[in-house]
Design a protein around this motif. Structure first.
Motif, PDB file in Angstrom:
ATOM      1  N   ALA A   1       0.433  -1.254  -0.074  1.00 25.20           N
ATOM      2  CA  ALA A   1       0.093   0.093   0.012  1.00 25.20           C
ATOM      3  C   ALA A   1       0.720   1.375  -0.021  1.00 25.20           C
ATOM      4  CB  ALA A   1      -0.828   0.043   1.011  1.00 25.20           C
ATOM      5  N   SER A   2       0.448   2.491  -0.766  1.00 26.89           N
ATOM      6  CA  SER A   2       0.699   3.469  -0.525  1.00 26.89           C
ATOM      7  C   SER A   2      -0.164   5.018  -0.405  1.00 26.89           C
ATOM      8  CB  SER A   2       1.505   3.907  -1.879  1.00 26.89           C
ATOM      9  OG  SER A   2       0.814   3.754  -3.278  1.00 26.89           O
ATOM     10  N   SER A   3       0.973   6.053   0.153  1.00 19.82           N
ATOM     11  CA  SER A   3      -0.181   6.720   0.261  1.00 19.82           C
ATOM     12  C   SER A   3       0.676   7.742  -0.428  1.00 19.82           C
ATOM     13  CB  SER A   3      -0.330   7.307   1.884  1.00 19.82           C
ATOM     14  OG  SER A   3      -1.363   8.031   2.189  1.00 19.82           O
ATOM     15  N   TRP A   4      -0.113   9.238  -0.986  1.00 18.84           N
ATOM     16  CA  TRP A   4       0.260  10.673  -0.544  1.00 18.84           C
ATOM     17  C   TRP A   4      -0.055  11.627  -0.497  1.00 18.84           C
ATOM     18  CZ3 TRP A   4       4.857  10.209  -3.831  1.00 18.84           C
ATOM     19  CH2 TRP A   4       5.467   8.690  -4.796  1.00 18.84           C
ATOM     20  N   PHE A   5       0.367  12.661   0.007  1.00 19.00           N
ATOM     21  CA  PHE A   5      -0.456  13.790   0.744  1.00 19.00           C
ATOM     22  C   PHE A   5       0.869  14.947  -0.029  1.00 19.00           C
ATOM     23  CE2 PHE A   5       3.023  13.069   4.154  1.00 19.00           C
ATOM     24  CZ  PHE A   5       3.842  13.761   4.591  1.00 19.00           C
ATOM     25  N   VAL A   6       0.380  16.094   0.284  1.00 16.09           N
ATOM     26  CA  VAL A   6       0.920  17.245   0.089  1.00 16.09           C
ATOM     27  C   VAL A   6       1.450  18.769   0.602  1.00 16.09           C
ATOM     28  CG1 VAL A   6       1.484  19.180  -1.450  1.00 16.09           C
ATOM     29  CG2 VAL A   6       0.551  17.204  -2.905  1.00 16.09           C
ATOM     30  N   THR A   7       1.932  19.078   0.950  1.00 16.22           N
ATOM     31  CA  THR A   7       2.113  19.940   1.659  1.00 16.22           C
ATOM     32  C   THR A   7       2.837  21.664   2.009  1.00 16.22           C
ATOM     33  OG1 THR A   7       2.043  20.727   4.322  1.00 16.22           O
ATOM     34  CG2 THR A   7       4.126  18.762   3.533  1.00 16.22           C
ATOM     35  N   THR A   8       2.940  22.303   2.375  1.00 13.50           N
ATOM     36  CA  THR A   8       4.147  22.978   1.967  1.00 13.50           C
ATOM     37  C   THR A   8       4.559  23.372   3.432  1.00 13.50           C
ATOM     38  OG1 THR A   8       2.054  25.002   2.714  1.00 13.50           O
ATOM     39  CG2 THR A   8       2.603  24.237   0.570  1.00 13.50           C
ATOM     40  N   LEU A   9       6.027  24.363   3.091  1.00 14.45           N
ATOM     41  CA  LEU A   9       6.796  24.433   4.735  1.00 14.45           C
ATOM     42  C   LEU A   9       7.015  26.391   4.630  1.00 14.45           C
ATOM     43  CD1 LEU A   9       9.167  21.896   4.910  1.00 14.45           C
ATOM     44  CD2 LEU A   9       6.459  21.837   6.216  1.00 14.45           C
ATOM     45  N   PRO A  10       7.637  26.744   6.053  1.00 14.10           N
ATOM     46  CA  PRO A  10       7.535  28.147   5.700  1.00 14.10           C
ATOM     47  C   PRO A  10       9.454  28.116   4.803  1.00 14.10           C
ATOM     48  CG  PRO A  10       7.408  28.160   7.924  1.00 14.10           C
ATOM     49  CD  PRO A  10       6.769  26.734   7.077  1.00 14.10           C
ATOM     50  N   GLN A  11       9.820  29.360   4.144  1.00 14.58           N
ATOM     51  CA  GLN A  11      11.187  28.801   3.720  1.00 14.58           C
ATOM     52  C   GLN A  11      11.878  29.337   4.827  1.00 14.58           C
ATOM     53  OE1 GLN A  11      11.979  30.522   0.271  1.00 14.58           O
ATOM     54  NE2 GLN A  11      12.848  32.095   0.948  1.00 14.58           N
ATOM     55  N   ALA A  12      12.827  28.053   5.054  1.00 17.52           N
ATOM     56  CA  ALA A  12      13.697  28.912   5.381  1.00 17.52           C
ATOM     57  C   ALA A  12      15.343  28.144   5.563  1.00 17.52           C
ATOM     58  CB  ALA A  12      13.245  28.398   7.522  1.00 17.52           C
ATOM     59  N   ASN A  13      16.370  28.147   6.520  1.00 21.54           N
ATOM     60  CA  ASN A  13      17.258  27.465   6.027  1.00 21.54           C
ATOM     61  C   ASN A  13      17.369  26.516   7.011  1.00 21.54           C
ATOM     62  OD1 ASN A  13      18.455  29.863   4.582  1.00 21.54           O
ATOM     63  ND2 ASN A  13      18.811  31.036   5.342  1.00 21.54           N
ATOM     64  N   ASN A  14      18.579  25.525   6.753  1.00 23.48           N
ATOM     65  CA  ASN A  14      18.616  24.384   6.952  1.00 23.48           C
ATOM     66  C   ASN A  14      17.859  23.914   7.822  1.00 23.48           C
ATOM     67  OD1 ASN A  14      21.435  24.809   6.490  1.00 23.48           O
ATOM     68  ND2 ASN A  14      21.275  26.807   8.430  1.00 23.48           N
ATOM     69  N   VAL A  15      16.674  22.911   6.978  1.00 23.64           N
ATOM     70  CA  VAL A  15      15.715  22.298   7.379  1.00 23.64           C
ATOM     71  C   VAL A  15      16.060  21.113   7.777  1.00 23.64           C
ATOM     72  CG1 VAL A  15      13.065  22.060   7.064  1.00 23.64           C
ATOM     73  CG2 VAL A  15      13.852  23.957   6.808  1.00 23.64           C
ATOM     74  N   ASN A  16      15.318  20.009   8.199  1.00 20.75           N
ATOM     75  CA  ASN A  16      15.850  18.688   8.411  1.00 20.75           C
ATOM     76  C   ASN A  16      14.488  18.276   8.390  1.00 20.75           C
ATOM     77  OD1 ASN A  16      18.969  18.992   7.934  1.00 20.75           O
ATOM     78  ND2 ASN A  16      18.657  19.553   9.769  1.00 20.75           N
ATOM     79  N   LEU A  17      14.327  17.140   8.090  1.00 16.78           N
ATOM     80  CA  LEU A  17      13.047  16.168   8.272  1.00 16.78           C
ATOM     81  C   LEU A  17      13.090  15.226   8.078  1.00 16.78           C
ATOM     82  CD1 LEU A  17       9.927  18.290   5.970  1.00 16.78           C
ATOM     83  CD2 LEU A  17      10.312  18.556   8.652  1.00 16.78           C
ATOM     84  N   THR A  18      12.365  14.428   8.923  1.00 23.57           N
ATOM     85  CA  THR A  18      12.568  12.663   9.030  1.00 23.57           C
ATOM     86  C   THR A  18      11.232  12.262   8.492  1.00 23.57           C
ATOM     87  OG1 THR A  18      13.885  13.235  10.980  1.00 23.57           O
ATOM     88  CG2 THR A  18      13.115  11.240  10.206  1.00 23.57           C
ATOM     89  N   CYS A  19      11.397  11.959   8.373  1.00 21.08           N
ATOM     90  CA  CYS A  19       9.315  10.498   8.044  1.00 21.08           C
ATOM     91  C   CYS A  19       9.537   8.836   8.552  1.00 21.08           C
ATOM     92  CB  CYS A  19       9.360  10.422   6.527  1.00 21.08           C
ATOM     93  SG  CYS A  19       8.985  12.009   6.018  1.00 21.08           S
ATOM     94  N   VAL A  20       8.556   9.313   9.971  1.00 20.13           N
ATOM     95  CA  VAL A  20       8.710   7.905  10.622  1.00 20.13           C
ATOM     96  C   VAL A  20       7.146   7.069   9.645  1.00 20.13           C
ATOM     97  CG1 VAL A  20       8.275   6.914  13.052  1.00 20.13           C
ATOM     98  CG2 VAL A  20       9.277   8.819  12.415  1.00 20.13           C
ATOM     99  N   GLY A  21       7.330   5.948   9.584  1.00 17.74           N
ATOM    100  CA  GLY A  21       6.328   4.780   9.062  1.00 17.74           C
ATOM    101  C   GLY A  21       5.982   3.753   9.877  1.00 17.74           C
TER     102      GLY A  21
END
Length: 542
Positions: A1-21
């Motif tokens: 199964a798979s899932s998609w979503f779209v989001t926006t983030l404010p413009q900023a420097n040195n942004v790090n994201l971690t996705c947890v499944g």
């Protein structure tokens, strides 16, 4: 199964994201995996960003989720940072901001800013992001932003703002003060736009006052709150019986030097005598005459009421009193409130300054002489004037109808001196007034005022009427005709003639003969001046 979503983030420097499944089984046990995500700056043209934002905003509006719409607007607006050099790109940017501002106003009506401090904060931060570049704000966005701020800040003033929200709101107001509708001498231009924009200055001043009220809400007696931006400084004081005698000033030195007890009583402060203080400590509820905390709010901002030629020379100084999240009208005080207003140094206001003397000549009646005095000064050559004759007498005289058709008038003006004055903005007449105010002291860089009411004040300059001295140009004295010396003949035996005298023209003693202007006119000789000689004109009589 798979899932998609779209989001926006404010413009900023040195942004790090971690996705947890996580994957769950029927017993709610799960396995999970972590994947770091790289976030790259969005490289997109204004036109493409506008189309992208339009799709997202339309989808968000359909859900009726005001908070999601505000978050989306803030994120899109953060990508707009910077100023485009191209006029075409600037126009596209203005159109996008107009669209985002319209969505913000619509979303604000959904989140309930009047009942939720969190919603009000979200709206204020969103507007702050949209107005970060004043050069990119159209008149529509400026009026929309100010109207929204006025509603939200005014509605939330009673509950108060935290320091970050107050700073963001002040930054928004400062940015609007740098935009086109509040450019220097723009008050007349705003009035020309019609009734809807004529009172933007009053709306701005009212929003600043409401922000001050919200900043001090919830404070204890003796505390103060302040915020400083490029175009505004704001400070709010909550006074108690121990701090009522303080001077309520801004960091720039502007502010209240003397606040009389009658003004505090007018604002509901009550008595601060010892008995009242003891009673106040022993009861939870104040009784009549017992002391209450009074808020003193002082703001200095760009003069939103000033227009060219109105005499205002300083920023706007706003002084308000109140308490419990409200502002109290203070008027007709028995003892005036004394405050200081600084302005840029003006050497013409120095004590002993001499404005000087200027001269000009009226050659014909259509002229209007302009003199380069510190205060604009003119002289209409078409008016009849009383002139001084060489013997000290006077007569009514006019400049010639046409140049060269008669005797010109010499005009000497003593330039008027300027003095500092105290003015306030009268909302009833939309003009400056000085009623109820007096100058206590003044220098070349500031004025101390005493006024029996509170409102929005400014320093101004006034000048007395200029003094004129009018004279006509005298004709030069008669030039003697040159004499021709004949060569001497050879001496003869004829006896030398006796001494001869040259016949003098018939004159009246101490007067000048004048040429007749017409054969039928008789000339009345005029007095002869040892300095000026004979005048060019003489009185004519039949």
């Amino acid at each position: 199964a798979s899932s998609w979503f779209v989001t926006t983030l404010p413009q900023a420097n040195n942004v790090n994201l971690t996705c947890v499944g996580r994957v769950f089984d029927r017993y709610l046990s799960y396995a999970q995996a972590f994947t770091p995500v790289r976030v790259d700056p969005l490289e997109i043209s204004t036109e493409d960003l506008s189309a992208f934002a339009g799709d997202l905003l339309s989808a968000s509006a359909d859900t009726g989720d005001g908070e999601a719409s505000l978050s989306l607007v803030s994120n899109v607006a953060s990508v707009l940072g910077g100023t485009d050099a191209s006029r075409r790109r600037l126009s596209a940017k203005q159109e996008l901001i107009d669209d985002l501002m319209a969505h913000t106003i619509s979303a604000a009506s959904l989140v309930g800013t009047g009942s939720s401090a969190a919603a009000a904060t979200q709206v204020l931060f969103t507007v702050s992001t949209l107005t970060g570049d004043p050069d990119s704000l159209s008149e529509s966005s400026q009026t929309g932003a100010l109207g929204l701020l006025s509603d939200v800040v005014g509605g939330a003033a009673g509950t108060g703002f935290d320091a970050d929200t107050a700073a963001a709101t002040a930054a928004t107001l400062s940015s609007l003060l740098s935009a086109s509708l509040f450019a220097s001498v723009a008050a007349d231009a705003r009035r020309s736009l019609g009734a809807a924009n004529a009172d933007l200055g009053g709306q701005m001043a009212g929003t600043v006052g409401a922000l001050a009220t919200g900043m001090i809400a919830g404070a204890y007696g003796g505390q103060n709150r302040s915020v400083v931006t490029d175009n505004m400084e704001l400070r709010a004081f909550r006074t108690d019986c121990g701090t009522r005698d303080a001077a309520f000033r801004l960091f720039s030195g502007t502010g209240v030097a003397n606040l009389p007890a009658s003004a505090l009583d007018e604002a509901g402060g009550g008595s601060c005598d010892a008995d009242a203080r003891r009673r106040g400590r022993s009861r939870r509820r104040l009784l009549d005459g017992e002391p209450a905390d009074v808020d003193v709010k002082v703001a200095q901002l760009k003069n939103v009421h000033a227009s060219e030629g109105d005499g205002a020379v300083s920023d706007l100084l706003q002084i308000e009193l109140g308490g419990e999240g409200a502002t109290v009208k203070v008027d007709n005080l028995a003892e005036p409130i004394v405050f200081d207003i600084p302005f840029d140094y003006d050497p013409t206001l120095e004590a002993g300054y001499d404005p000087g003397i200027r001269t000009g000549t009226c050659y014909n009646r259509s002229q209007v002489l302009s003199f380069d005095c510190d205060v604009p000064t003119t002289f209409d050559c078409g008016e009849s004037r009383e002139v001084t004759l060489p013997d000290g007498s006077t007569m009514t005289f006019e400049a010639p109808v046409y140049s060269g058709d008669g005797v010109p008038l010499d005009v000497t003006v003593t330039c008027p001196a300027k003095t500092a004055a105290c003015s306030f903005w009268d909302n009833a007449t939309s003009s400056w007034s000085s009623d109820g105010c007096a100058v206590v002291a003044s220098t070349a860089s500031g004025v101390t005022c005493a006024c029996t009411h509170l409102t929005e004040f400014a320093a101004s300059t006034t000048a007395a009427d200029a003094n004129y001295f009018v004279d006509f140009q005298p004709s030069p004295g008669p030039t003697p005709a040159p004499t021709t010396v004949q060569p001497s003949l050879a001496p003869t035996s004829q006896p030398s003639p006796g001494p001869t005298t040259t016949a003098q023209p018939t004159t009246n003693k101490g007067t000048c003969e004048c040429l007749a202007a017409a054969p039928t006119k008789t000339i009345t000789p005029a007095a002869k001046s040892a300095i000026y000689g004979c005048p060019r004109i003489c009185s004519l009589s039949d």
